[in-house]
Scaffold this active site. Structure first.
Site, PDB file in Angstrom:
ATOM      1  N   GLU A   1       0.846  -0.972  -0.163  1.00  0.00           N
ATOM      2  CA  GLU A   1      -0.426  -0.199  -0.527  1.00  0.00           C
ATOM      3  C   GLU A   1       1.063   0.910  -0.437  1.00  0.00           C
ATOM      4  OE1 GLU A   1      -4.080  -1.027   2.169  1.00  0.00           O
ATOM      5  OE2 GLU A   1      -2.725  -1.317   3.160  1.00  0.00           O
TER       6      GLU A   1
ATOM      7  N   GLU B   1      -3.610  -9.658   3.533  1.00  0.00           N
ATOM      8  CA  GLU B   1      -4.792  -9.373   4.975  1.00  0.00           C
ATOM      9  C   GLU B   1      -6.080  -9.920   5.164  1.00  0.00           C
ATOM     10  OE1 GLU B   1      -2.416  -5.480   3.984  1.00  0.00           O
ATOM     11  OE2 GLU B   1      -3.955  -7.254   3.011  1.00  0.00           O
TER      12      GLU B   1
END
Length: 692
Positions: A105, A125
Site C-alpha cells: 500500500e 490481509e
C-alpha cells in the site's frame, strides 16, 4: 533502528530498517515522514527513493504492534501514504524480496515503482480476517486491472514480481544492483511534472456490474463462515463505482467492521498463537542446535511411513527399520504409492518424486541406523514394546543422537528411564496421516536437554509442522482433552442421541468431522485399547460401554468397512447404521435409561466445554505453557473450526461465567462428577478475565 536517511548525489534515499521484514511500526512510520519532510525541504534533492534493508522491502504492519494503541498512533500508515502521494518531488519505491500488505500500500502511494525479479507481491490481509485498510483495495485495481487485483485481494496469495512486469504496478523491472538502478531511474523522472498518482487512474472495465455480481456469487460460495472475502469484493467494487475518496472511506468502514468481528479475532489469535508456540521461556532463542542431517524411523507402518515422508520432503535422508522383510517391503510400497498419487495430481514433479523416494531406504539391522542424528520410534503403543526398542537404541545409537518416541499417550519419562541418556529422549507425537497433518506435539521430559528441545522445535518448522510443546502426562495436551470429549459423546449416546446426530451438531458448528466419524477414521480399536488400560489405571473414571460393544462386534471403522457407520467398498462416505443404532437403544434399555430428545446446543456445549475444562486443568498443572498452545493443538490437529479460534479462545468469546453456568447445569445430570469446574476456570471467571 526504524528507517535510515541518506543522500546520494541529488537523490534522497529512505531505507526501512526494522528486521526481519521491515514492518511498518510506529517508529518506522515516523521516520519515513521525517525523512520525507527533510528531503522536501532540501532544495538540492530532486527525487526520493524508498526501499527496505535486508531481506524485504516491507512485509506490512509490524505484528509486534497488533492489537495495541501503537498500531493506530500518528503518523498512521494512511498519514504516511498521504505525505508520499502529495509530495512535490517524485517518490520512487525500490522493491525487492517481499512487498506485502501495508508495504505494498505504501508502494502504491509512490509516484513510481521499480522492482527486481523474484519479489513476492501480496495483500494478504484476508488471511487475518480483514481487508487492506490503507487504500490497497482502491489503488491495486487501478494498476493491475479489476480482475487480477480482485483475485489477489480475495485470495491473499503472493505473486512474483516478474508476473506483474507488464502491468501498471511497475514502471521498470531492474536487473543488477537495485539501488543504483533506482537512483538512475529517479534521475530520469526528477523533472517530470505533473507527478503521476495511482489515485488519478480511471478503471475502464466494460460491464463491470456483471463481473462483480459473478464475483460475489463465487466468493460467497467459497468463503464459508468468514466475512472478509465478500467484504473485499465490496471494497474493490467501490474502486470502480465510486469516486476515489468515497472508496477509501468505504474501505476504512469495512476494515473497522472486520477488525471487530469474532472471525477476524480468531484468525489473528491463530496467527499469533502459532508464533508464540515456538517460544519456550526457559530455552534461549540462541541455544545451539544439534545438527540433523540423517533420520531413522523404527516401524514401517502407516505412522512410520508418514513420518519418514516428512523428512524426505525436507531433503533429509531417512532409514526405516523393520523386523520382518514383508513388513518393510509393504511400508516402502505404501510410501511409493503415496508419492505416485501426489505425482498424478500434478502436485509433485517427476524429479522431486525420484529425489524423495531416493532419500528413503529400508533396513532390518539396528547397526545400520547407529549413526543417525535423530531416531523416532513408531511402534505399537504398549510400554513393554517401547522398552525393548529404547534399550536397543541406547546400545547402538551414537553419542548425542536424539531419541524420540511417537507415543500418543504413554509416559515419556518412563521411556527415557529405559536408557542411560534420558537427556537425549523426547516425545515427537505426529498425527495421522503424519505426512499430511500439521500438528507435532513435542513432549518435554523432566530430563530432556534444552538443546534437544530447541533442535526438535526448529526441526518442526523445517518439516512444515506446527510444533507445540507439552509436558508429560497421560495423553499430553490433545489426547488428554479429547478423552473427555469422547466420554461426553458416549454418554450422549446412552441418553438419547445417535452417532449421526452428535456428529452433525458439531459439524454444523464448523468441525471438520464429529467424534464418531473421527473414531471410524482413526480406528475405534485404538480408543478401545486405551480404555482397557484406563479401566485398570483409573477405575474410578466412568466411560460409556457403547464403544466397547461396538468393538466387540469387530466394527473398528473404515479399515474394517464398518464402525459407528456403515461403509461401502471404495466409498469413504459414512452411512448411518441400523445395527449400531439398535445396539445403542438396547444398551440404554439395559442400563435402565429413558432416552430423551437432546438439543444440538446441549451436544455442542457438553463436547466443547469438556475440552475447555480439561484444558484449564492442563494449564493449572503446567502441561501446556499457554492457552494459545492448547488452541493451536486443536486447530492444527483435531479439526477445530478455525473461525472459532480453538476451544480456549471459543470459551473466551462466550464468556467464562456462561461456560461455568452451563457446566453447573450438566453437573445435575448423569455423570455429574465429570463437570467439576477446574480451579483456574473458576478463578478467571470470578476475576472477569479470559484464558487468552
Amino acid at each position: 533502528m526504524s528507517a535510515e536517511y541518506q543522500v546520494k548525489g541529488n537523490i534522497a534515499v529512505i531505507t526501512l530498517n526494522n528486521p526481519p521484514v521491515n514492518g511498518l511500526g510506529h517508529a518506522s512510520r515516523a521516520a519515513v515522514v521525517e525523512g520525507m519532510q527533510q528531503a522536501l525541504q532540501d532544495e538540492a534533492i530532486t527525487a526520493i527513493v524508498i526501499t527496505g534493508a535486508g531481506k524485504a522491502f516491507s512485509g506490512g504492519a509490524d505484528i509486534k504492534e497488533f492489537n495495541s494503541t501503537k498500531a493506530f498512533a500518528e503518523p498512521s500508515l494512511q498519514t504516511v501514504i498521504n505525505v508520499i502521494e502529495n509530495a512535490s518531488k517524485p517518490v520512487i519505491a525500490a522493491i525487492h524480496s517481499v512487498c506485502m500488505g501495508g508495504g505494498l500500500e505504501l508502494a502504491l502511494a509512490c509516484h513510481y515503482r521499480v522492482a527486481t525479479a523474484g519479489a513476492q507481491i501480496a495483500l494478504p490481509e484476508v488471511k487475518l480476517g480483514i481487508l487492506p485498510g490503507a487504500g490497497g483495495t482502491q489503488r491495486l485495481p487501478r494498476v493491475l486491472g479489476l480482475e487480477m487485483a480482485l483475485n489477489m485481494i480475495v485470495s491473499g496469495t503472493p505473486v512474483v514480481s516478474e508476473k506483474l512486469a507488464k502491468t501498471g504496478l511497475f514502471n521498470q523491472m531492474l536487473e543488477g544492483d537495485l539501488m543504483q538502478g533506482a537512483i538512475d531511474f529517479a534521475n530520469t523522472v526528477a523533472a517530470t511534472r505533473p507527478l503521476p498518482r495511482v489515485r488519478d487512474i480511471k478503471i475502464d472495465y466494460p460491464n463491470h456490474e456483471a463481473f462483480l455480481q459473478f464475483s460475489r456469487n463465487t466468493v460467497g460460495a467459497m468463503a464459508g463462515p468468514f466475512p472478509a472475502p465478500l467484504k473485499c469484493v465490496e471494497a474493490v467494487a467501490a474502486a470502480v463505482t465510486m469516486k476515489f475518496d468515497d472508496g477509501i472511506q468505504l474501505e476504512r468502514q469495512l476494515f473497522l467492521e472486520l477488525v471487530q468481528s469474532t472471525e477476524s479475532k480468531a484468525l489473528r489469535h491463530a496467527f499469533f498463537g502459532e508464533r508464540a508456540a515456538g517460544k519456550i521461556p526457559d530455552v534461549p532463542e540462541d541455544t545451539p542446535l544439534r545438527p540433523i542431517k540423517s533420520v531413522a524411523v523404527i516401524g514401517a507402518g502407516t505412522m512410520g511411513g508418514g513420518i519418514a515422508m516428512n523428512f524426505a520432503n525436507a531433503g533429509i535422508p531417512v532409514q526405516i527399520l523393520e523386523m520382518k522383510q514383508e513388513a518393510l517391503d509393504k511400508g516402502l510400497a505404501t510410501i511409493r504409492k503415496n508419492y505416485e498419487n501426489t505425482l498424478k495430481k500434478g502436485k509433485l514433479t517427476q524429479e522431486k518424486f525420484e529425489q524423495r523416494l531416493a532419500l528413503i531406504t529400508g533396513t532390518m539391522s539396528y547397526q545400520d541406523i547407529a549413526q543417525a542424528d535423530l531416531v523416532i520410534e513408531a511402534v505399537f503403543e504398549e510400554m513393554g514394546v517401547k522398552q525393548q526398542v529404547f534399550k536397543k537404541l541406547d546400545e547402538v545409537m551414537k553419542p548425542g543422537a536424539i531419541m524420540a518416541s511417537n507415543t500418543s499417550t504413554l509416559d515419556v519419562d518412563m521411556i527415557a528411564s529405559f536408557t542411560q541418556r534420558p537427556q537425549d529422549v523426547i516425545g515427537m507425537h505426529f498425527f495421522s496421516p503424519a505426512n499430511v497433518m500439521k500438528l507435532l506435539e513435542i513432549v518435554r521430559g523432566k530430563a530432556t536437554a534444552k538443546d534437544v528441545l530447541a533442535t526438535v522445535m526448529a526441526l518442526s518448522k523445517k518439516i512444515k509442522k506446527t510444533g507445540v510443546v507439552s509436558g508429560v502426562c497421560d495423553g499430553f495436551i490433545g489426547n488428554r482433552m479429547i478423552e473427555q470429549y469422547s466420554r461426553q459423546a458416549g454418554f450422549l449416546l446412552e441418553e438419547g442421541c445417535t452417532p449421526e446426530q452428535v456428529d452433525k451438531a458439531v459439524e454444523k458448528l464448523g468441525f471438520a468431522m464429529g467424534p464418531f466419524r473421527m473414531g471410524d477414521l482413526a480406528g475405534n480399536d485404538i480408543g478401545w485399547a486405551i480404555r482397557k488400560r484406563r479401566y485398570i489405571d483409573k477405575p474410578l473414571v466412568t466411560y460409556s460401554k457403547t464403544a466397547d460393544l461396538l468393538c466387540e462386534l469387530g466394527r473398528y471403522g473404515q479399515k474394517t468397512g464398518a464402525g459407528w457407520y456403515d461403509y461401502k467398498p471404495g466409498d469413504r462416505k459414512a452411512y448411518p447404521s441400523q445395527v449400531v443404532n439398535d445396539m445403542i437403544v438396547q444398551h440404554s434399555a439395559d442400563l435402565g435409561i429413558a432416552r430423551r430428545n437432546i438439543s444440538d446446543q446441549e451436544i455442542t456445549e457438553r463436547l466443547i466445554f469438556s475440552l475447555v475444562n480439561e484444558g484449564a486443568h492442563i494449564l493449572e498443572e503446567g502441561i501446556a505453557m499457554r492457552a494459545s498452545d492448547i488452541d493451536m493443538v486443536y486447530l492444527s490437529g483435531y479439526g477445530f473450526p478455525l473461525h472459532r479460534g480453538g476451544p480456549m479462545f471459543y470459551a473466551d468469546t462466550l464468556g467464562l461465567p456462561n461456560v461455568i453456568m452451563a457446566m453447573d447445569k450438566y453437573a445435575k445430570g448423569r455423570h455429574g462428577d465429570a463437570w467439576k469446574v477446574a480451579a483456574l476456570l473458576a478463578k478467571l471467571a470470578k476475576e472477569g478475565k479470559t484464558f487468552n
